[in-house]
Design an enzyme around this catalytic site. Sequence first.
Site: not given
Ligand code: PEP
Ligand code: MG
Length: 558
Positions: A194, A301, A337, A436, A459-460, A470, A507
């Site tokens: 926080h 999310r 999502r 993803e 990201n994934d 990651r 995203c």
């Molecule tokens: C991603 O995987 O890019 C994504 C936006 O989802 P998260 O980071 O929540 O896995």
């Molecule tokens: Mg993801």
Amino acid sequence: MDEKMITLRGKPVMEGIAIGILRFSEAAERSAEDADPCDGSAEARKDRFFRLRDEVAAECDALARQARAEVGAAEAEIFTTHRLMVLDGDLEDAVLAGIEAGLGLAEAIRQAGKGLSAMLAGMEDDYLRARAADAKDVCDRLIATLRGEGQPGDGRLDVPTVLAATDITPAQLLRADRSLLMGFFTADGATGSHTAILARSLSLPSAVAVGALPDRSLEGETVIVDGFTGEIIVAPDTRTLALYCEKQAAFKAERQLEETFRGLADCTADGYQIQVVCNIGRGEEAASVLQNDGGGVGLFRSEFLYLESSDYPTEETQYRVYRRLLEDMGGRPVVIRTMDVGADKQVGYFGIGREENPALGYRSIRICMDRPEILTTQLRALYRASVFGKLSILVPMIISPSELSWVRRLSEEVRDELRAEGIAYDPCVPLGIMIETPAAALISDLLAQDADFFSIGTNDLTQYSLAVDRQNPRIERLYDAHHPAILRMIAAVAENAHRAGKKVSVCGELARDTSLTPFFLAVGVDSLSVSPPYVLRLRRAIRECDRSRVKIEEFLNT
Ligand code: PEP
Ligand code: MG
């Protein structure tokens, strides 16, 4: 080089450069062993505990009001959480047990806080782990109030200051004179705490997890916090100081320039319009989307709702959160999502248990297909809320068309049910999927037949395509989202989506990387979804880009 100059490295929390005088914050490190101000019978100690608890809870309320007025609703939530922690039944049980065992009140609180904090610190879930510092903060406040002292770490600032401490509490940040608090760094702490969240809202350049703090004898020296890299430079030599003064001035100038893009369209120099929207994890962040001039929510999310509860959030709880978000966004698009629990977002009450490879394991849609009631509850809440704004539903971790058709069937059943119950819903809510995994990217032509839109989760996609966890710091240098394999997949997904007349968004974190903005524009990405503070920077990059001049091949081949 000045022989005093020392450099430490922590984890960056908020970007920017802070330059100030080093001051150590007096965290409530003292143990409760010294004279316990409340002795007497066990009953008297218990009574005192209950009164103390009410006092501190009231104080948390006051801090929540201050935060709401000065910073925002999301920040006020921090102190509301503290209030709940003060009044928590487990804490009460532990303190009363300590008193029964003959401990003084302060020591009983200290030990209860230590237990609670250690329990939270051992959780697998990042969010809960980050709450360990809150538990300690709350107990330090109880002890300080018991002793009739000011709150831990309180103290007046008289010069532009950089605070250093083992850990800093959100209350300390909120109470500090912000015209003099330039930044801070902490030996412990987590980027999801926080304190870190508040630091970002207050735009305070900062770093956590620095390890050992500098020697106390350096108090009063100049110190620099580089919030981009997490570097801390104590007693910088003249050259270093001049260099950072320049960096600071350049960053401030950039920020001012970005402000001039407020209210403008997300449109390239040659007239190509896209949409910049925001990634958020909590309903309260709607305010930040609007403050930063975001065009809507590109990724909510929803798993945070699950992560923050001690049991499955009910349909009613979810409905209220989604409805409020849609209302707050006032007709702007909102993509919610469905829950992406699993992998690095473990929730104890799901009972997933230990897995060899959680990232390749039991996660999101995979859980829902075994336990459809989880998704049914969420879909009911979403459709009920859909009449209050412009909702789209996004499903994560899809690897096959059969998964999407299963979700579609379930959503039809949910709508049939609502209709039979006479409950209103929007019949045209688009149902999209996250791209993803390499599998989804490679069959995006097939998926585009049934999905209403795509959202590329880089990201994934990076983790799964490059076989790079990651979360693993040892191979962080291999986690290269600019890899041509990733960029080629993005280009192919955009093409497949457009061939089927569907829209595509990006995203993942890559969306805010302005060195790739020309690429995203050139391949025809329809929207980019980023954390709220990056909206104006991205808009600037879009408006400065001439899409007709971008050479896509340069991105795809290097
Ligand atoms: C991603 O995987 O890019 C994504 C936006 O989802 P998260 O980071 O929540 O896995
Ligand atoms: Mg993801």
